[in-house]
Design an enzyme around this catalytic site. Structure first.
Site, PDB file in Angstrom:
ATOM      1  N   TYR A 142     -40.110 -33.157  19.411  1.00 18.49           N
ATOM      2  CA  TYR A 142     -40.926 -34.312  19.787  1.00 18.49           C
ATOM      3  C   TYR A 142     -41.352 -34.260  21.253  1.00 18.49           C
ATOM      4  O   TYR A 142     -42.240 -34.988  21.675  1.00 18.49           O
ATOM      5  CB  TYR A 142     -40.174 -35.622  19.514  1.00 18.49           C
ATOM      6  CG  TYR A 142     -39.860 -35.857  18.047  1.00 18.49           C
ATOM      7  CD1 TYR A 142     -40.283 -34.969  17.071  1.00 18.49           C
ATOM      8  CD2 TYR A 142     -39.137 -36.954  17.643  1.00 18.49           C
ATOM      9  CE1 TYR A 142     -39.996 -35.161  15.739  1.00 18.49           C
ATOM     10  CE2 TYR A 142     -38.840 -37.166  16.296  1.00 18.49           C
ATOM     11  CZ  TYR A 142     -39.272 -36.264  15.357  1.00 18.49           C
ATOM     12  OH  TYR A 142     -38.980 -36.467  14.035  1.00 18.49           O
ATOM     13  N   LYS A 191     -29.975 -25.762  11.737  1.00 19.82           N
ATOM     14  CA  LYS A 191     -30.620 -24.821  10.812  1.00 19.82           C
ATOM     15  C   LYS A 191     -30.451 -23.425  11.408  1.00 19.82           C
ATOM     16  O   LYS A 191     -31.425 -22.699  11.659  1.00 19.82           O
ATOM     17  CB  LYS A 191     -32.101 -25.234  10.647  1.00 19.82           C
ATOM     18  CG  LYS A 191     -32.862 -24.465   9.594  1.00 19.82           C
ATOM     19  CD  LYS A 191     -32.441 -24.783   8.176  1.00 19.82           C
ATOM     20  CE  LYS A 191     -33.203 -23.917   7.185  1.00 19.82           C
ATOM     21  NZ  LYS A 191     -32.590 -23.901   5.835  1.00 19.82           N
ATOM     22  N   ASP A 223     -30.514 -28.673   5.324  1.00 16.87           N
ATOM     23  CA  ASP A 223     -30.943 -28.866   3.931  1.00 16.87           C
ATOM     24  C   ASP A 223     -29.753 -29.262   3.059  1.00 16.87           C
ATOM     25  O   ASP A 223     -29.846 -30.141   2.199  1.00 16.87           O
ATOM     26  CB  ASP A 223     -31.669 -27.622   3.379  1.00 16.87           C
ATOM     27  CG  ASP A 223     -31.093 -26.311   3.884  1.00 16.87           C
ATOM     28  OD1 ASP A 223     -30.199 -26.343   4.752  1.00 16.87           O
ATOM     29  OD2 ASP A 223     -31.514 -25.242   3.417  1.00 16.87           O
ATOM     30  N   ASP A 247     -33.750 -37.918  13.085  1.00 14.67           N
ATOM     31  CA  ASP A 247     -34.762 -38.905  12.689  1.00 14.67           C
ATOM     32  C   ASP A 247     -34.794 -39.009  11.162  1.00 14.67           C
ATOM     33  O   ASP A 247     -34.730 -40.092  10.575  1.00 14.67           O
ATOM     34  CB  ASP A 247     -36.124 -38.438  13.230  1.00 14.67           C
ATOM     35  CG  ASP A 247     -37.170 -39.527  13.165  1.00 14.67           C
ATOM     36  OD1 ASP A 247     -36.843 -40.649  12.753  1.00 14.67           O
ATOM     37  OD2 ASP A 247     -38.332 -39.252  13.521  1.00 14.67           O
ATOM     38  N   ASP A 251     -32.622 -41.970   8.605  1.00 14.11           N
ATOM     39  CA  ASP A 251     -33.365 -42.843   7.677  1.00 14.11           C
ATOM     40  C   ASP A 251     -32.792 -42.708   6.267  1.00 14.11           C
ATOM     41  O   ASP A 251     -32.645 -43.691   5.548  1.00 14.11           O
ATOM     42  CB  ASP A 251     -34.855 -42.481   7.655  1.00 14.11           C
ATOM     43  CG  ASP A 251     -35.642 -43.346   8.627  1.00 14.11           C
ATOM     44  OD1 ASP A 251     -35.027 -43.844   9.583  1.00 14.11           O
ATOM     45  OD2 ASP A 251     -36.859 -43.530   8.426  1.00 14.11           O
TER      46      ASP A 251
END
Ligand code: NAD
Length: 357
Positions: A142, A191, A223, A247, A251
């Protein structure tokens, strides 16, 4: 003891839910013998309307001088047509940057009283879960280099994931310290099978683990983590991850609790000063109707008592009062089952205040 709190009501339901939390803080202050000075300042859409900018300098100054900041939510359809730099959301990024808030803590707990609202299998909901996701907030994709260019196949766009050792280490320290206060288990999500930035992330986390021999560190690929969150959420306690993975996963974690109106959050930096806010938005569809659930904001205020103001007993007192109200079957519209009577925002606030007496 006097605590100086910068208060940003924001837009939509912001003023309703923030004022509920202020009433609770005032009541708990009386009980535990400390006082608050609340300084209300503008940010978001109403700041644009009054000052022409989403984050006025006066707001930044008041936040920097405060012991902590309590925020409702910003934004709404009225301001959606404005150019990017004038959007209410700019205020959130601006405050995080100005206050140096690099750690976002989002608890996701399935309250036993609300098991029926959990969208997972009954046996998973019955087992319950209580986790806290520590998301890095000011680095990664970001904030990395991004742009558009002419590529091999025509116009293309790119974003860059970049983390320094320093950024990984400081969020790691926040997570290890937090794990020490809970079950002493930390899961670090990355990852590393594909991304170089994740391999550095893993290296730094393992280096830190040597300084925290009392905490068990486990790595998990992102994942797999997305899958495990719906399969067996009980295995998670403290979780640390990067800005983008956090993020998305936070959620997902909030949704499996089944209740957007209940979840608080804290954003922290090097100092004790934090920014506390519910995870939901400004809910323009119910603004001004006294229908909002104030609990996420009240629990955000409880997090502030625990993490910034060092008043753990007062924090527990508020959390217990909320649990008792829910155990009595009292519900606002967002968490009421079909046919159940729903309380207004002010009636739910009053029920919690009664429990604090
Ligand atoms: P939202 O979270 O505001 O609302 C989603 C749904 O949940 C709506 O139906 C709403 O009524 C309901 N809801 C949310 N909070 C509730 C509460 N406390 N009690 C009862 N019901 C509640 O998300 P959205 O509709 O996508 O966004 C609305 C605005 O909020 C947008 O402008 C968005 O940019 C902004 N937003 C702000 C923040 C923030 O300030 N941190 C976060 C997310 C969204």
């Amino acid at each position: 003891m006097n605590y100086n709190i910068a208060v940003i009501e924001g837009d939509g339901i912001g003023p309703e839910i923030v004022n509920s939390a202020l009433e609770v803080l005032t009541a708990v202050g009386k009980k535990f013998k400390f006082d608050f000075v609340f300084k209300k300042v503008r940010a978001g859409g109403n700041a644009i309307d009054h000052t022409g900018t989403p984050l006025p300098q006066e707001t930044v100054k008041t936040c920097l001088e405060a012991n902590s900041v309590l925020l409702g939510a910003v934004g709404g359809p009225k301001w959606d047509v404005l150019p990017g730099h004038l959007r209410p959301e700019k205020a959130l990024l601006g405050i995080r940057k100005e206050l140096g808030l690099y750690a976002n803590l989002r608890p996701a707990r399935l309250l036993p009283e609300l098991k029926d609202a959990c969208p997972l299998k009954k046996e998973v909901a019955d087992a319950g879960f209580d986790m806290i996701i520590v998301r890095e907030l000011t680095g990664g994709m970001y904030f990395g280099e991004s742009g558009r260019r002419e590529g091999k196949y025509g116009p293309e766009a790119y974003d860059t994931e970049c983390y320094s050792e320093m950024e990984i280490e400081r969020i790691g320290v926040t997570a290890f310290e937090l794990a020490r206060t809970r079950s002493k288990k930390l899961i670090s999500i990355d990852k590393a099978n594909v991304l170089e930035s994740s391999r550095l992330w893993r290296e730094v986390m393992h280096r830190l683990a040597e300084k925290y021999p009392d905490v068990t560190l486990t790595d998990m690929l992102v994942d797999n983590a997305a899958m495990q969150l719906v399969k067996n959420p009980k295995q998670f306690d403290v979780v640390v991850t990067s800005n983008m993975f956090g993020d998305i996963l936070s959620d997902e974690a909030s949704q499996i609790t089944g209740s957007i109106g209940l979840l608080p959050s804290a954003s922290l930096g090097e100092t004790k000063r934090g920014l506390y806010e519910p995870i939901h938005g400004s809910a323009p569809d119910i603004a001004g109707q006294d229908k909002a659930n104030p609990i996420a904001t009240i629990l955000s205020a409880a997090m502030m008592l625990r993490l910034s103001l060092m008043q753990p007993e007062a924090a527990q007192f508020v959390e217990d009062a909320v649990s008792r109200v829910l155990a009595k079957g009292l519900r606002t519209a967002d968490i009421a089952l079909p046919g159940e009577k729903a309380l207004s925002c002010s009636a739910m606030t009053k029920a919690i205040l009664d429990e604090l007496k």
